[in-house]
Scaffold this motif. Structure first.
Motif, PDB file in Angstrom:
ATOM      1  N   GLY A  99       4.196   5.844   5.088  1.00 35.25           N
ATOM      2  CA  GLY A  99       4.922   5.233   3.762  1.00 35.25           C
ATOM      3  C   GLY A  99       4.219   4.562   2.809  1.00 35.25           C
ATOM      4  O   GLY A  99       2.810   4.814   2.797  1.00 35.25           O
ATOM      5  N   ASP A 100       4.703   3.842   1.861  1.00 37.04           N
ATOM      6  CA  ASP A 100       4.011   2.976   0.840  1.00 37.04           C
ATOM      7  C   ASP A 100       4.392   1.666   0.622  1.00 37.04           C
ATOM      8  O   ASP A 100       5.391   1.359   1.281  1.00 37.04           O
ATOM      9  CB  ASP A 100       4.366   3.800  -0.566  1.00 37.04           C
ATOM     10  CG  ASP A 100       4.094   5.133  -0.663  1.00 37.04           C
ATOM     11  OD1 ASP A 100       3.042   5.580  -0.576  1.00 37.04           O
ATOM     12  OD2 ASP A 100       5.027   5.960  -1.030  1.00 37.04           O
ATOM     13  N   PHE A 101       3.485   1.143   0.670  1.00 39.74           N
ATOM     14  CA  PHE A 101       3.490  -0.456   0.576  1.00 39.74           C
ATOM     15  C   PHE A 101       2.498  -1.225  -0.372  1.00 39.74           C
ATOM     16  O   PHE A 101       1.714  -0.508  -0.941  1.00 39.74           O
ATOM     17  CB  PHE A 101       3.237  -1.117   1.951  1.00 39.74           C
ATOM     18  CG  PHE A 101       4.334  -2.330   2.500  1.00 39.74           C
ATOM     19  CD1 PHE A 101       5.452  -2.109   2.387  1.00 39.74           C
ATOM     20  CD2 PHE A 101       3.485  -3.397   2.515  1.00 39.74           C
ATOM     21  CE1 PHE A 101       6.150  -3.320   2.525  1.00 39.74           C
ATOM     22  CE2 PHE A 101       4.388  -4.640   2.533  1.00 39.74           C
ATOM     23  CZ  PHE A 101       5.672  -4.640   2.937  1.00 39.74           C
ATOM     24  N   PHE A 102       2.748  -2.244  -0.609  1.00 39.39           N
ATOM     25  CA  PHE A 102       2.082  -3.187  -1.620  1.00 39.39           C
ATOM     26  C   PHE A 102       0.841  -3.838  -0.946  1.00 39.39           C
ATOM     27  O   PHE A 102       1.170  -4.226   0.066  1.00 39.39           O
ATOM     28  CB  PHE A 102       2.621  -4.035  -2.547  1.00 39.39           C
ATOM     29  CG  PHE A 102       3.442  -5.108  -1.580  1.00 39.39           C
ATOM     30  CD1 PHE A 102       2.917  -6.322  -1.299  1.00 39.39           C
ATOM     31  CD2 PHE A 102       4.612  -4.824  -1.349  1.00 39.39           C
ATOM     32  CE1 PHE A 102       3.483  -7.373  -0.738  1.00 39.39           C
ATOM     33  CE2 PHE A 102       5.599  -5.656  -0.408  1.00 39.39           C
ATOM     34  CZ  PHE A 102       4.742  -6.907  -0.198  1.00 39.39           C
ATOM     35  N   PRO A 103      -0.429  -3.827  -1.328  1.00 39.69           N
ATOM     36  CA  PRO A 103      -1.508  -4.775  -0.694  1.00 39.69           C
ATOM     37  C   PRO A 103      -1.545  -5.958  -1.061  1.00 39.69           C
ATOM     38  O   PRO A 103      -1.897  -6.905  -0.110  1.00 39.69           O
ATOM     39  CB  PRO A 103      -2.672  -3.707  -1.359  1.00 39.69           C
ATOM     40  CG  PRO A 103      -2.031  -3.616  -2.567  1.00 39.69           C
ATOM     41  CD  PRO A 103      -0.904  -2.924  -2.618  1.00 39.69           C
ATOM     42  N   ILE A 104      -0.685  -6.437  -2.286  1.00 41.90           N
ATOM     43  CA  ILE A 104      -0.700  -8.027  -2.702  1.00 41.90           C
ATOM     44  C   ILE A 104       0.624  -8.167  -3.066  1.00 41.90           C
ATOM     45  O   ILE A 104       0.983  -7.429  -3.914  1.00 41.90           O
ATOM     46  CB  ILE A 104      -1.975  -8.262  -3.540  1.00 41.90           C
ATOM     47  CG1 ILE A 104      -3.232  -7.915  -3.333  1.00 41.90           C
ATOM     48  CG2 ILE A 104      -1.813  -9.586  -4.143  1.00 41.90           C
ATOM     49  CD1 ILE A 104      -3.842  -8.565  -2.014  1.00 41.90           C
ATOM     50  N   GLY A 105       1.041  -9.349  -2.812  1.00 39.19           N
ATOM     51  CA  GLY A 105       2.346  -9.668  -3.114  1.00 39.19           C
ATOM     52  C   GLY A 105       2.809 -11.085  -2.767  1.00 39.19           C
ATOM     53  O   GLY A 105       1.972 -11.725  -1.970  1.00 39.19           O
TER      54      GLY A 105
ATOM     55  N   LEU B 243       2.874 -15.261   1.008  1.00 42.52           N
ATOM     56  CA  LEU B 243       1.711 -14.627   0.237  1.00 42.52           C
ATOM     57  C   LEU B 243       1.567 -13.596   1.192  1.00 42.52           C
ATOM     58  O   LEU B 243       1.324 -13.748   2.468  1.00 42.52           O
ATOM     59  CB  LEU B 243       0.673 -15.485   0.192  1.00 42.52           C
ATOM     60  CG  LEU B 243       0.651 -16.863  -0.769  1.00 42.52           C
ATOM     61  CD1 LEU B 243      -0.484 -17.669  -0.603  1.00 42.52           C
ATOM     62  CD2 LEU B 243       1.002 -16.508  -2.201  1.00 42.52           C
ATOM     63  N   TYR B 244       1.666 -12.265   0.784  1.00 41.98           N
ATOM     64  CA  TYR B 244       1.223 -11.052   1.533  1.00 41.98           C
ATOM     65  C   TYR B 244      -0.147 -10.544   0.809  1.00 41.98           C
ATOM     66  O   TYR B 244      -0.221 -10.244  -0.316  1.00 41.98           O
ATOM     67  CB  TYR B 244       2.604  -9.999   1.087  1.00 41.98           C
ATOM     68  CG  TYR B 244       3.696 -10.495   1.582  1.00 41.98           C
ATOM     69  CD1 TYR B 244       4.075 -10.389   2.810  1.00 41.98           C
ATOM     70  CD2 TYR B 244       4.537 -11.150   0.598  1.00 41.98           C
ATOM     71  CE1 TYR B 244       5.485 -10.756   3.264  1.00 41.98           C
ATOM     72  CE2 TYR B 244       5.833 -11.571   1.134  1.00 41.98           C
ATOM     73  CZ  TYR B 244       6.259 -11.237   2.347  1.00 41.98           C
ATOM     74  OH  TYR B 244       7.451 -11.779   2.713  1.00 41.98           O
ATOM     75  N   VAL B 245      -0.972 -10.521   1.858  1.00 42.02           N
ATOM     76  CA  VAL B 245      -2.224 -10.012   1.318  1.00 42.02           C
ATOM     77  C   VAL B 245      -2.814  -9.268   2.564  1.00 42.02           C
ATOM     78  O   VAL B 245      -2.900  -9.558   3.787  1.00 42.02           O
ATOM     79  CB  VAL B 245      -3.467 -11.294   1.303  1.00 42.02           C
ATOM     80  CG1 VAL B 245      -4.765 -10.962   1.199  1.00 42.02           C
ATOM     81  CG2 VAL B 245      -2.937 -12.293   0.224  1.00 42.02           C
TER      82      VAL B 245
END
Length: 140
Positions: free
Chosen positions: A69-75, A85-87
């Protein structure tokens, strides 16, 4: 055979509207500051992922089990009790960076901070840079 789909996917909701609708002025200010910092570090435009996460960039992954799938690396997500915080790739091996960050708790997939003004912004920037470097090496 059904495949598991990510529940958190990008959408066209407005990041500015999301932040403006936060009930707490302090959280609105912290969210604006995080957008500025994360956009500057990633070079990516902020995007809403799900209903309450602001993500920067995306990468395509494929796990050993075949799930992809696709995901964000930073958020981040400005929640009532704490900012999530998503890192990408943060873990105990990043203990030096996490120690520099200041007061926080960690979860399985995120770092929780109660107040943005209590953490070291340079350490957060370094965590972001480290996460971006790692995602690029893991998912070229």
């Amino acid at each position: 055979m059904a495949t598991n789909q990510n529940k958190t996917v990008p959408n066209s909701n407005s990041v500015d509207d999301f932040i403006a609708a936060l009930p707490d002025e302090r959280r609105r200010g912290e969210a604006r500051e995080l957008v500025e910092l994360m956009q500057a570090r990633t070079g990516c435009v902020p995007t809403m992922w799900g209903e309450s996460i602001v993500g920067f960039g995306s990468y395509h992954y494929k796990s050993g089990s075949g799930r992809e799938g696709d995901f964000f690396p930073i958020g981040f997500s400005p929640r009532k009790a704490a900012i999530s915080l998503y890192v990408y790739g943060y873990n105990e091996s990043r203990s030096e960076l996490l120690a520099r960050l200041g007061p926080h708790r960690t979860g399985r997939s995120c770092i929780y901070v109660t107040r943005l003004n209590a953490i070291d912004r340079d350490a957060l920037a370094d965590l972001i840079d480290d996460g971006l470097s790692q995602v690029r090496s893991d998912w070229p």
